[in-house]
Design a protein around this motif. Sequence first.
Motif, PDB file in Angstrom:
ATOM      1  N   THR A 118       9.300  15.088   4.152  1.00 31.51           N
ATOM      2  CA  THR A 118      10.667  15.590   4.113  1.00 31.51           C
ATOM      3  C   THR A 118      11.296  15.162   2.796  1.00 31.51           C
ATOM      4  N   HIS A 119      12.614  15.286   2.700  1.00 28.16           N
ATOM      5  CA  HIS A 119      13.296  15.010   1.433  1.00 28.16           C
ATOM      6  C   HIS A 119      14.322  13.887   1.582  1.00 28.16           C
ATOM      7  N   ASP A 120      14.652  13.302   0.449  1.00 28.69           N
ATOM      8  CA  ASP A 120      15.663  12.255   0.349  1.00 28.69           C
ATOM      9  C   ASP A 120      15.311  11.052   1.225  1.00 28.69           C
ATOM     10  N   VAL A 121      14.292  10.355   0.770  1.00 28.21           N
ATOM     11  CA  VAL A 121      13.769   9.183   1.475  1.00 28.21           C
ATOM     12  C   VAL A 121      13.631   8.038   0.477  1.00 28.21           C
ATOM     13  N   VAL A 122      14.162   6.877   0.843  1.00 30.00           N
ATOM     14  CA  VAL A 122      14.023   5.667   0.034  1.00 30.00           C
ATOM     15  C   VAL A 122      13.292   4.624   0.877  1.00 30.00           C
ATOM     16  N   VAL A 123      12.165   4.125   0.361  1.00 32.35           N
ATOM     17  CA  VAL A 123      11.369   3.109   1.054  1.00 32.35           C
ATOM     18  C   VAL A 123      11.297   1.894   0.137  1.00 32.35           C
ATOM     19  N   ARG A 124      11.794   0.754   0.621  1.00 38.60           N
ATOM     20  CA  ARG A 124      11.815  -0.443  -0.225  1.00 38.60           C
ATOM     21  C   ARG A 124      11.381  -1.681   0.573  1.00 38.60           C
ATOM     22  N   HIS A 125      10.651  -2.544  -0.095  1.00 44.93           N
ATOM     23  CA  HIS A 125      10.390  -3.913   0.360  1.00 44.93           C
ATOM     24  C   HIS A 125       9.653  -3.990   1.702  1.00 44.93           C
ATOM     25  N   ILE A 126       8.629  -3.155   1.857  1.00 42.17           N
ATOM     26  CA  ILE A 126       7.755  -3.312   3.018  1.00 42.17           C
ATOM     27  C   ILE A 126       6.310  -3.423   2.521  1.00 42.17           C
ATOM     28  N   ARG A 127       5.455  -3.976   3.374  1.00 40.24           N
ATOM     29  CA  ARG A 127       4.033  -4.084   3.084  1.00 40.24           C
ATOM     30  C   ARG A 127       3.273  -3.196   4.066  1.00 40.24           C
ATOM     31  N   ILE A 128       2.303  -2.462   3.532  1.00 37.31           N
ATOM     32  CA  ILE A 128       1.452  -1.641   4.392  1.00 37.31           C
ATOM     33  C   ILE A 128       0.008  -1.936   4.013  1.00 37.31           C
ATOM     34  N   ARG A 129      -0.782  -2.382   4.998  1.00 38.92           N
ATOM     35  CA  ARG A 129      -2.154  -2.798   4.767  1.00 38.92           C
ATOM     36  C   ARG A 129      -3.041  -2.150   5.837  1.00 38.92           C
ATOM     37  N   PRO A 130      -3.476  -0.889   5.603  1.00 37.23           N
ATOM     38  CA  PRO A 130      -4.223  -0.173   6.649  1.00 37.23           C
ATOM     39  C   PRO A 130      -5.521  -0.858   7.059  1.00 37.23           C
ATOM     40  N   GLY A 131      -6.385  -1.171   6.090  1.00 41.34           N
ATOM     41  CA  GLY A 131      -7.675  -1.776   6.418  1.00 41.34           C
ATOM     42  C   GLY A 131      -8.577  -0.831   7.192  1.00 41.34           C
ATOM     43  N   TRP A 163      -5.541  -2.138   0.763  1.00 40.89           N
ATOM     44  CA  TRP A 163      -6.598  -1.959   1.753  1.00 40.89           C
ATOM     45  C   TRP A 163      -6.604  -0.579   2.400  1.00 40.89           C
ATOM     46  N   ALA A 164      -6.074   0.432   1.706  1.00 40.92           N
ATOM     47  CA  ALA A 164      -6.173   1.786   2.239  1.00 40.92           C
ATOM     48  C   ALA A 164      -7.625   2.248   2.182  1.00 40.92           C
ATOM     49  N   THR A 165      -7.979   3.156   3.091  1.00 41.48           N
ATOM     50  CA  THR A 165      -9.309   3.741   3.081  1.00 41.48           C
ATOM     51  C   THR A 165      -9.316   5.120   2.431  1.00 41.48           C
ATOM     52  N   ASP A 166      -8.133   5.583   2.014  1.00 34.86           N
ATOM     53  CA  ASP A 166      -8.001   6.723   1.104  1.00 34.86           C
ATOM     54  C   ASP A 166      -7.208   6.172  -0.077  1.00 34.86           C
ATOM     55  N   GLU A 167      -6.117   6.793  -0.491  1.00 28.97           N
ATOM     56  CA  GLU A 167      -5.308   6.208  -1.563  1.00 28.97           C
ATOM     57  C   GLU A 167      -4.342   5.161  -1.024  1.00 28.97           C
ATOM     58  N   VAL A 380      -1.006 -12.751   0.864  1.00 21.88           N
ATOM     59  CA  VAL A 380      -1.880 -11.725   0.298  1.00 21.88           C
ATOM     60  C   VAL A 380      -1.409 -11.344  -1.102  1.00 21.88           C
ATOM     61  N   ASP A 381      -0.118 -11.044  -1.229  1.00 19.22           N
ATOM     62  CA  ASP A 381       0.410 -10.689  -2.542  1.00 19.22           C
ATOM     63  C   ASP A 381       0.287 -11.851  -3.521  1.00 19.22           C
ATOM     64  N   ARG A 382       0.509 -13.059  -3.031  1.00 23.18           N
ATOM     65  CA  ARG A 382       0.398 -14.225  -3.900  1.00 23.18           C
ATOM     66  C   ARG A 382      -1.020 -14.353  -4.448  1.00 23.18           C
ATOM     67  N   ARG A 383      -2.018 -14.129  -3.589  1.00 24.89           N
ATOM     68  CA  ARG A 383      -3.411 -14.193  -4.046  1.00 24.89           C
ATOM     69  C   ARG A 383      -3.704 -13.116  -5.073  1.00 24.89           C
ATOM     70  N   ILE A 384      -3.280 -11.878  -4.807  1.00 25.94           N
ATOM     71  CA  ILE A 384      -3.554 -10.775  -5.727  1.00 25.94           C
ATOM     72  C   ILE A 384      -2.933 -11.042  -7.091  1.00 25.94           C
ATOM     73  N   GLY A 403      -9.962 -12.544   3.591  1.00 26.47           N
ATOM     74  CA  GLY A 403      -9.183 -13.271   4.580  1.00 26.47           C
ATOM     75  C   GLY A 403      -8.743 -12.482   5.781  1.00 26.47           C
ATOM     76  N   GLY A 404      -8.899 -11.161   5.763  1.00 20.33           N
ATOM     77  CA  GLY A 404      -8.551 -10.359   6.931  1.00 20.33           C
ATOM     78  C   GLY A 404      -7.065 -10.082   7.056  1.00 20.33           C
ATOM     79  N   TYR A 405      -6.729  -9.396   8.147  1.00 21.12           N
ATOM     80  CA  TYR A 405      -5.329  -9.017   8.376  1.00 21.12           C
ATOM     81  C   TYR A 405      -4.445 -10.260   8.513  1.00 21.12           C
ATOM     82  N   PRO A 406      -3.207 -10.190   7.985  1.00 15.40           N
ATOM     83  CA  PRO A 406      -2.286 -11.315   8.169  1.00 15.40           C
ATOM     84  C   PRO A 406      -1.897 -11.474   9.635  1.00 15.40           C
TER      85      PRO A 406
END
Length: 438
Positions: A118-131, A163-167, A380-384, A403-406
């Motif tokens: 959709t349109h007009d979406v702001v996404v900030r300050h989240i972590r997504i780790r599919p694995g 950790w995405a399995t696509d992009e 995780v971010d600190r290690r990277i 280390g696996g999922y948090p």
Amino acid sequence: MAALAACLLLATLPATAGQSADASQALAFPGAQGWAAHTPGGRGGQILRVTTLAADGPGSFRAALEAKGPRIVVFEVGGVIDLGMQELRITEPYLTIAGQTAPHPGVTLIKGGLIIATHDVVVRHIRIRPGDGGMPKWSGDIDAISTVRGARNVIVDHCSLTWATDENLSASSTRFHGENEAEWMENASHSITYSNNIIAEGLAHSTHPKGEHSKGSLIHDHVNRILLVGNLYAHNYERSPLFKGGARGQVINNLIYNPGQRAIHYNLIAEEWIGHEYSRGEMVVRGNVMRAGMSTEPLALFMVGGSGDVDLYLDDNLAVDRIGNAEIPEVGRYTTAPVALDRHARTPALPFGVHLLPSAQVQDAVIERVGATPWNRDLVDRRIVADVIEGRGWIIDSQDEVGGYPQYEASRKPFVEAEWDLDTMEPIGGHSRGEPLR
């Protein structure tokens, strides 16, 4: 004249509904950049509180995304939301996801991803780790975040996507939706800003049906008016980023560490364009830094493949090998087709709000600012980030290798409207976001 017109098309495409180039409009938030900088997101809409880490049901993140009308999603709970190998799809416009409101340790989504449709979406300050979610090889794939056809006026800022399995972070689309190139461009995802994100550790030999798929960002055919600025790409085999046929945008002040066989590249795949005349792509690549790592193969900073022509502007990019020698070529090819790679004769205008840094300053600036909670990074971010600084790390096949999922404990804190500027979702006065990591 035709080539000049193609070069100028990116800057002259008309503004779409809900987006204007008028700098007097309110910004989405202080420092917003690019063609999407003035999206209102969910400004003025209802405040929806996420109060549970459950994947669905009352008070869940999913319920907030599926609500109708302008809305600002805030978090009264921090921790891990397990999506159970499902993707969340945003179909209702005028949305702000304010992950900065979550108590420490912030919000982390695992075993799933986010699709913006959709349109007009702001996404900030989240972590997504599919694995891989423990799924068998070649069983399916998930992006951490991706747009699809028709998405516009979208900002993804200060997120951590691994950790995405696509992009890890993409702008996808439908290649030929419409009758001609102008309609293909207007119907594709457009007016998008991806800024200050960690885009790292795409899983290589994991669950993707095509096999190896450690990828940073795919900018799909005809996606346009896209800005990628200030991001950290780390440990992705390819696509940091990849622009496909006819895609047009700017890649500015990104730090790319330990790419595999390609870093920044352009590729129109002829097989996907049968029956259509090739569109011409455009890439402006300025002030980026690439450092080789343990997984880096012979490559160039920018590489062109496939069959389509591209207008290119390269300026003040720095690419070095593992010991700092600037011996990595600026431009390379992985095609034998007669691709025309034409250089801009004049410096293109910077997108709105972009303050170009010299490449010598990019590494420190990106390291300081990048990721979901740079004031309070998770482990995780600190290690990277530490591995980027120290020249460590490699391309991985599973999150279990690092280390696996948090497994963070849930935390709770009421959202107090008086502590936040509800127009920008920035904290007011001395109010701080989260508690220091100890």
